[in-house]
Design an enzyme around this catalytic site. Structure first.
Site, PDB file in Angstrom:
ATOM      1  N   THR A 269       0.875  -1.162   0.000  1.00 14.77           N
ATOM      2  CA  THR A 269       0.000   0.000   0.000  1.00 14.77           C
ATOM      3  C   THR A 269       0.915   1.215   0.000  1.00 14.77           C
ATOM      4  O   THR A 269       2.100   1.109   0.273  1.00 14.77           O
ATOM      5  CB  THR A 269      -0.923  -0.064   1.235  1.00 14.77           C
ATOM      6  N   ASN A 289      -4.206  -3.194  -2.747  1.00 16.73           N
ATOM      7  CA  ASN A 289      -4.340  -4.288  -1.784  1.00 16.73           C
ATOM      8  C   ASN A 289      -2.997  -4.998  -1.636  1.00 16.73           C
ATOM      9  O   ASN A 289      -2.112  -4.471  -0.998  1.00 16.73           O
ATOM     10  CB  ASN A 289      -5.476  -5.255  -2.131  1.00 16.73           C
ATOM     11  N   ASP A 311     -10.783  -8.041  -0.041  1.00 24.37           N
ATOM     12  CA  ASP A 311     -11.108  -7.364   1.215  1.00 24.37           C
ATOM     13  C   ASP A 311     -12.563  -7.582   1.629  1.00 24.37           C
ATOM     14  O   ASP A 311     -12.962  -7.205   2.727  1.00 24.37           O
ATOM     15  CB  ASP A 311     -10.809  -5.860   1.110  1.00 24.37           C
ATOM     16  N   SER A 340     -11.523  -2.175   4.458  1.00 24.98           N
ATOM     17  CA  SER A 340     -10.058  -2.105   4.405  1.00 24.98           C
ATOM     18  C   SER A 340      -9.515  -1.854   5.810  1.00 24.98           C
ATOM     19  O   SER A 340     -10.272  -1.649   6.754  1.00 24.98           O
ATOM     20  CB  SER A 340      -9.604  -0.982   3.466  1.00 24.98           C
ATOM     21  N   SER A 341      -8.202  -1.863   5.927  1.00 24.84           N
ATOM     22  CA  SER A 341      -7.558  -1.572   7.216  1.00 24.84           C
ATOM     23  C   SER A 341      -6.909  -0.189   7.226  1.00 24.84           C
ATOM     24  O   SER A 341      -6.224   0.179   8.183  1.00 24.84           O
ATOM     25  CB  SER A 341      -6.489  -2.629   7.521  1.00 24.84           C
ATOM     26  N   GLY A 361       0.618  -1.818   5.004  1.00 19.25           N
ATOM     27  CA  GLY A 361       0.857  -2.966   5.876  1.00 19.25           C
ATOM     28  C   GLY A 361      -0.310  -3.903   6.045  1.00 19.25           C
ATOM     29  O   GLY A 361      -0.334  -4.689   6.988  1.00 19.25           O
TER      30      GLY A 361
END
Length: 460
Positions: A269, A289, A311, A340-341, A361
């Site tokens: 990312t 991703n 995701d 998503s994170s 990450g």
């Protein structure tokens, strides 16, 4: 529009390996271009063609491959061959110092420069995109591209030890999880707990465990599901979740919920943090991703497509590529945004800008941002000092603490093991690549660029 809940399942209802994470079926409609134009319309001051020209020149004239990039490209070469039906420009043996020239990308960027976002979502670029996707058997259409709209959301805002935290809301899970974890540890006096000590790792791990379990159960696109954000980040709820925490032994993730799985991390990312001469701050995270996304490189247009469909939750209780579990809230539906994170974050103190932070990450994004906020707020570290510190990660499932190698002393690790924590430590493990800016008491800016990557901090 043609996506559906069970699109990655076989006739028996089992998840088809890699279908959601590799190749043309893993591609979601790209949002970055639409997002850029939304931001530009609201905040832009320079002519757009001036802003884009350096990127066009870079694509056309070429950029120099670093040692890390050469290694990464060479390691992905077989996947490039498998995902495409022609030889893409990256499908060769690379070495440090080689130059990459992408004339087709330069032309795509020129169409965006001249026609705005229609230069991507409509016209020649869109046609090249859809034709190639169709050629490979994918389902994205011209209508999918034309209908895409970037959406403005109200950020998540909360306080932590007198600092105002402004961070990303759904469908990025980072803001909710960050708020939960920081609120979980806020009642504890960290001045009496040494940084990266057994107790420090234990406290953060237990807070992370509970937050990631909630992530799996509740979080999804708020246009499609009712996510109880206010309840999830309320002090009453968070304190209740930490009620089962004991300093004497590890909580088992199976007791917080259920399941035993394995996953791996990827950090492909991009994040950048910027503060301008007027004091304006921006924290931006953007992603394909995993590394090089789907590995599909659009013929004639010069860019990779994402594998963001991974995701989504392909099936409740089955992990994605990061080992993250999902539930019905993150099931696939047409026009729905995947979870998503990403956790781009801005921190204020006494009404003034204090810090801009974010990282790539995968699932480790949230915990990397968290640890850097704690480093600065609780341990009074400088920005580069904070970024350099060894990091660790726990995400509920799989039930282990992932640690950067050589960053934690053996006594700490043995103590954690004796309390019932499983530790994974290996050379390939990189937990985030944080790029952050700290506003110093004298008003000067200190950049923190992560030595784990090719990252750099530059002042103009």
């Amino acid at each position: 529009l043609a996506a559906h809940r069970d699109m990655y399942l076989d006739k028996e209802g089992n998840v088809i390996p890699n279908k959601s994470s590799f190749g043309v079926h893993s591609v979601g409609v790209p949002g970055s271009i639409a997002g850029i134009f939304e931001v530009y319309a609201k905040y832009g001051s320079l002519p757009f063609n001036e802003l884009l020209q350096p990127s066009i020149d870079l694509a056309r004239k070429g950029f120099v491959v670093t040692k890390n990039q050469a290694s990464s490209l060479n390691g992905t070469r077989k996947s490039f061959e498998k995902a495409n039906n022609y030889t893409i420009p990256f499908d060769k043996e690379w070495k440090e110092g080689d130059v990459v020239q992408l004339e087709e990308l330069a032309q795509t960027l020129e169409r965006i420069r001249d026609n705005g976002q229609d230069g991507f979502y409509k016209g020649k670029t869109a046609q090249l995109f859809v034709d190639y996707v169709k050629e490979l058997g994918g389902i994205i259409t011209l209508e999918d591209l034309a209908k895409y709209k970037a959406v403005w959301r109200k950020p998540i805002e909360f306080t932590y030890k007198g600092h105002k935290i402004i961070t990303m809301t759904m469908p990025a899970s980072g803001g909710v999880c960050l708020a939960q974890i920081l609120k979980s540890i806020e009642p504890y006096d960290l001045s009496n707990i040494a940084h990266n000590s057994t107790k420090y790792i234990q406290l953060l791990t237990e807070a992370e465990r509970r937050s990631y379990a909630d992530r799996a159960n509740y979080l999804g696109d708020i246009d499609f599901v009712d996510v109880p954000i206010d309840s999830l980040i309320s002090e009453t709820y968070v304190n209740g979740r930490m009620g089962t925490f004991s300093w004497d032994k590890a909580t088992k993730s199976a007791d917080v919920s259920h399941g035993k799985i394995l996953g791996y991390e990827s950090d492909q990312t991009t994040h950048y943090s910027i503060v301008d001469q007027f004091g304006n701050a921006v924290s931006v995270t953007t992603t394909l991703n995993t590394g090089y996304g789907s590995k599909v490189f659009v013929k004639g247009a010069g860019f990779f497509l994402n594998n963001e469909m991974d995701d989504f939750s392909a099936k409740p209780g089955v992990p994605n590529v990061y080992g993250l579990l999902g539930n019905d809230a993150n099931a696939i539906e047409p026009e729905k945004r995947m979870l998503s994170s990403m956790t781009p974050t801005i921190v204020e103190h006494n009404g003034k800008l204090k810090m801009v932070v974010g990282t790539p990450g995968g699932s480790t994004i949230i915990t990397s941002v968290l640890q850097n906020i704690v480093n600065v707020v609780d341990y009074n570290m400088g920005m580069q000092e904070s970024v350099n510190k060894a990091r660790f990660h726990h995400q509920w499932m799989p039930d282990n603490i992932r640690m950067e190698p050589n960053g934690f002393d053996s006594i700490t690790k043995e103590k954690l093991k004796s309390l019932g924590y499983e530790i994974i430590e290996r050379n390939s493990l990189i937990i985030g690549r944080v790029d952050a800016i700290l506003v110093l008491p004298n008003g000067k800016l200190e950049g923190g660029a992560d030595p784990r990557g090719d990252d750099a901090a530059v002042g103009f």
